[in-house]
Design a protein around this motif. Structure first.
Motif, mmCIF file in Angstrom:
data_model
loop_
_atom_site.group_PDB
_atom_site.id
_atom_site.type_symbol
_atom_site.label_atom_id
_atom_site.label_comp_id
_atom_site.label_asym_id
_atom_site.label_seq_id
_atom_site.Cartn_x
_atom_site.Cartn_y
_atom_site.Cartn_z
ATOM 1 N N UNK A 13 -10.147 2.662 7.242
ATOM 2 C CA UNK A 13 -9.356 1.440 6.966
ATOM 3 C C UNK A 13 -8.941 0.822 8.302
ATOM 4 N N UNK A 21 -6.953 4.185 14.328
ATOM 5 C CA UNK A 21 -6.667 3.964 12.907
ATOM 6 C C UNK A 21 -5.462 4.797 12.475
ATOM 7 N N UNK A 22 -4.924 4.442 11.330
ATOM 8 C CA UNK A 22 -3.842 5.243 10.738
ATOM 9 C C UNK A 22 -4.383 6.240 9.719
ATOM 10 N N UNK A 23 -5.697 6.332 9.634
ATOM 11 C CA UNK A 23 -6.344 7.195 8.639
ATOM 12 C C UNK A 23 -7.394 8.050 9.324
ATOM 13 N N UNK A 24 -7.623 9.241 8.762
ATOM 14 C CA UNK A 24 -8.603 10.155 9.347
ATOM 15 C C UNK A 24 -9.762 10.304 8.364
ATOM 16 N N UNK A 34 0.850 -1.202 0.000
ATOM 17 C CA UNK A 34 0.000 0.000 0.000
ATOM 18 C C UNK A 34 0.877 1.241 0.000
ATOM 19 N N UNK A 82 -6.525 -1.758 9.904
ATOM 20 C CA UNK A 82 -5.290 -2.366 9.420
ATOM 21 C C UNK A 82 -4.901 -3.635 10.161
ATOM 22 N N UNK A 134 -6.422 10.567 3.125
ATOM 23 C CA UNK A 134 -6.899 10.367 4.499
ATOM 24 C C UNK A 134 -5.818 9.952 5.494
ATOM 25 N N UNK A 135 -4.587 9.779 5.049
ATOM 26 C CA UNK A 135 -3.568 9.311 5.997
ATOM 27 C C UNK A 135 -3.418 10.328 7.135
ATOM 28 N N UNK A 136 -3.298 9.806 8.356
ATOM 29 C CA UNK A 136 -3.215 10.675 9.545
ATOM 30 C C UNK A 136 -1.777 10.726 10.020
ATOM 31 N N UNK A 175 -12.831 7.141 3.829
ATOM 32 C CA UNK A 175 -11.427 7.086 4.254
ATOM 33 C C UNK A 175 -11.150 6.151 5.414
ATOM 34 N N UNK A 218 2.909 9.385 17.444
ATOM 35 C CA UNK A 218 3.387 8.001 17.579
ATOM 36 C C UNK A 218 4.078 7.499 16.311
ATOM 37 N N UNK A 240 -7.281 7.454 -2.153
ATOM 38 C CA UNK A 240 -8.007 7.546 -0.870
ATOM 39 C C UNK A 240 -7.038 7.521 0.311
ATOM 40 N N UNK A 277 -9.841 -6.506 6.425
ATOM 41 C CA UNK A 277 -8.580 -5.922 6.908
ATOM 42 C C UNK A 277 -7.830 -5.314 5.719
ATOM 43 N N UNK A 278 -7.388 -4.068 5.894
ATOM 44 C CA UNK A 278 -6.564 -3.440 4.865
ATOM 45 C C UNK A 278 -7.314 -2.920 3.662
ATOM 46 N N UNK A 279 -8.633 -2.892 3.710
ATOM 47 C CA UNK A 279 -9.421 -2.390 2.574
ATOM 48 C C UNK A 279 -10.184 -1.148 3.014
ATOM 49 N N UNK A 280 -10.095 -0.090 2.203
ATOM 50 C CA UNK A 280 -10.838 1.123 2.536
ATOM 51 C C UNK A 280 -12.346 0.876 2.460
#
Lengths: 390, 137
Positions: free
Chosen positions: B112, B92-95, A114, B114, A296-298, B110, A302, A292, B57-60
């Motif tokens: 996901x 999550x690692x995404x917002x 990814x 993980x 959207x990555x935050x 957005x 950390x 996407x 898992x791992x799919x938006x």
């Protein structure tokens, strides 16, 4: 006679031992089946119009072994990603024009990622393929130099046009994006072959106990630790054995000269400033779903010291290990997780990793399992002959 | 068949909730909840569903959310969505974003997850906090 009978009996017992199948629980079986089938399905990258295109693949292969992409004429992609070393370099830290602070990852199965690079600064394989060309420590090139090379070489110009349906553009940045896309199209073909684990996993799925029992007992025990006590499959998830994300695993991230490798935190910053990211003008899927993740990555505190979870297929062919190549063998890696110090983790309260406290036998079994993830024979096609572009 | 029954049951729950809300409001516009997982707090009834319906898992994925205020309450302006893994103590690692899709309706893109395991959705609507756990394999 007595001696011969004893030998036969011993051989039979050895045979029985070799053909033993552990009594995996339903939960263990379910966890094991997640790691297949292999090869996993894959669809071409919509952000790269050359993805899956044979002409782009052939052009990318030429570029991969082209030393003139570096003005020095001495460094090519294959310098660090050597085919005969599992598409990496067997060094702790990569060395192009000079040494860098991170280990060269293998390119096996790179198409399933990814994010790209240990810090995920690349959101596509084509963007990631541009990075070392421009890095002064690796190939030391420039947009103008790479563009001039392609425009000035009739064979490369011809291949560019065949791959993308138009001659090399006047815009250097767009031309470099095209080179990245051709390089990516080639690297997408580098897929690990089937490993002993795959035969075991498929036999388990079919309920073929006799076939499953051919998988070495030590590897079976190691697999049980992997999906159970070790909880390794939480991050090393799925058929490629990676969830594609980033974690702090307690590996020191200090670098030579007293600096710190910021890992994922720095990677997100680089991603956001990269003109070749999937939100930029060079993506062939700007409005599509491939961006996407980038949108959207935050970025969080950390993320400092987090590095990508590497896939484990062909892991026995890619020593040394971790983002800085600091662990020489798989046994060292297992020892690291067995004795991991919670004090070294910068996880902001996350409680995922704790010392596994494995016995010597458990550690050896886990190594046996990891070794069984490496291919029995290469699935890669032989390199194509160097016919000129007509 | 079980899935169909489940869908019918959810439709029925949504209609009952809507009827109750409409009746209690004394002829106010009917607030209908679409099919989905239904959650209820002191002041709100909420329905959400993921798109696609199966979260891998791992799919938006996206979330569609609808909320109806209970009698005497109003829909809050501040809406916040999130998710985390309680056992791992990480999120999550995404917002995800949140866009209005009509009165009391929202679409959020957005998402996901993980890792496999138990994830907990957190819906904050004004002072109301609703949660729902899902097991991701």
């Amino acid at each position: 006679m007595k001696r011969a009978a004893l030998a036969a009996l011993l051989a039979l017992s050895a045979g029985c031992a070799a053909a033993q199948l552990l009594d995996f629980t339903a939960a263990e079986t379910s966890a094991i089946l997640r790691h297949g089938p292999w090869p996993a399905p894959w669809t071409p990258d919509p952000s790269n119009r050359g993805s899956g295109n044979p002409e782009a693949i052939a052009f990318g292969e030429r570029l991969f072994f082209e030393p003139r992409l570096s003005p020095s004429g001495k460094v090519l992609c294959a310098t660090c990603h050597a085919p005969f070393r599992g598409w990496q370099d067997a060094r702790a830290r990569a060395f192009g024009l000079t040494e860098v602070e991170r280990n060269t990852p293998s390119l096996f199965n790179v198409r399933y990622n990814r994010w790209f690079g240990w810090d995920g600064a690349g959101d596509s394989l084509w963007a990631q393929s541009i990075r070392p060309i421009l890095d002064p420590r690796e190939m030391g090139g420039s947009q103008a130099q790479a563009a001039a090379l392609v425009r000035g070489d009739p064979d490369f110009s011809c291949r560019y046009e065949k791959a993308f349906g138009a001659p090399p553009p006047a815009d250097d940045e767009a031309l470099l994006a095209g080179l990245g896309k051709a390089l990516a199209a080639f690297q997408e073909t580098l897929v690990a072959g089937r490993a002993p684990f795959d035969d075991f996993r498929d036999a388990l799925q079919k309920g073929d106990r006799a076939a499953a029992a051919r998988y070495p007992l030590a590897a079976q025990r190691g697999l049980r630790t992997f999906v159970g006590k070790g909880n390794c499959g939480t991050c090393h998830f799925g058929p490629a054995f990676s969830n594609g994300e980033f974690h702090d695993t307690g590996v020191p991230f200090f670098v030579a000269g007293g600096g710190v490798d910021p890992g994922r935190h720095g990677g997100i910053r680089k991603l956001q400033g990269n003109p070749f990211n999937l939100l930029g003008r060079h993506s062939d899927d700007r409005g599509g779903k491939s961006a996407t993740k980038t949108r959207h990555v935050a970025i969080e505190h950390r993320n400092f010291g987090e590095f990508k979870v590497p896939g484990l297929r062909n892991v026995a062919l890619s020593a040394p290990y971790m983002h800085n190549g600091s662990l020489a063998t798989l046994a060292d890696v297992v020892r690291h997780y067995s004795e991991i110090s919670a004090d070294r983790l910068h996880s902001d309260g996350e409680i995922l990793l704790k010392p596994l406290r494995l016995s010597a036998g458990e550690s050896a079994d886990l190594v046996a399992f990891l070794e069984s993830l490496s291919e029995s024979s290469s699935a890669l096609p032989p390199r194509r002959p160097g016919t000129p572009c007509l | 068949m079980e899935e169909r029954r489940d869908t019918v049951r959810r439709h029925a729950q949504a209609l009952i909730a809507a009827a109750l809300l409409a009746g209690a409001a004394g002829g106010a516009p009917v607030c209908e909840l679409p099919p989905g997982t239904r959650l209820e707090s002191k002041r709100l009834v909420l329905s959400y569903r993921s798109v696609p319906s199966r979260i891998a898992v791992g799919e938006h994925f996206a979330l569609e959310l609808a909320a109806c205020a209970k009698p005497g309450a109003a829909l809050p302006e501040r809406v916040k969505l999130d998710a985390h893994m309680p056992e791992h103590k990480h999120g999550m690692n995404y917002r995800p974003d949140l866009k209005p899709a009509g009165p009391g309706r929202y679409r959020s893109e957005g998402w996901l997850f993980h890792m496999p395991g138990r994830w907990e959705f957190v819906f904050e609507l004004g002072s109301e906090r609703l949660t729902h756990s899902v097991q991701i394999e």
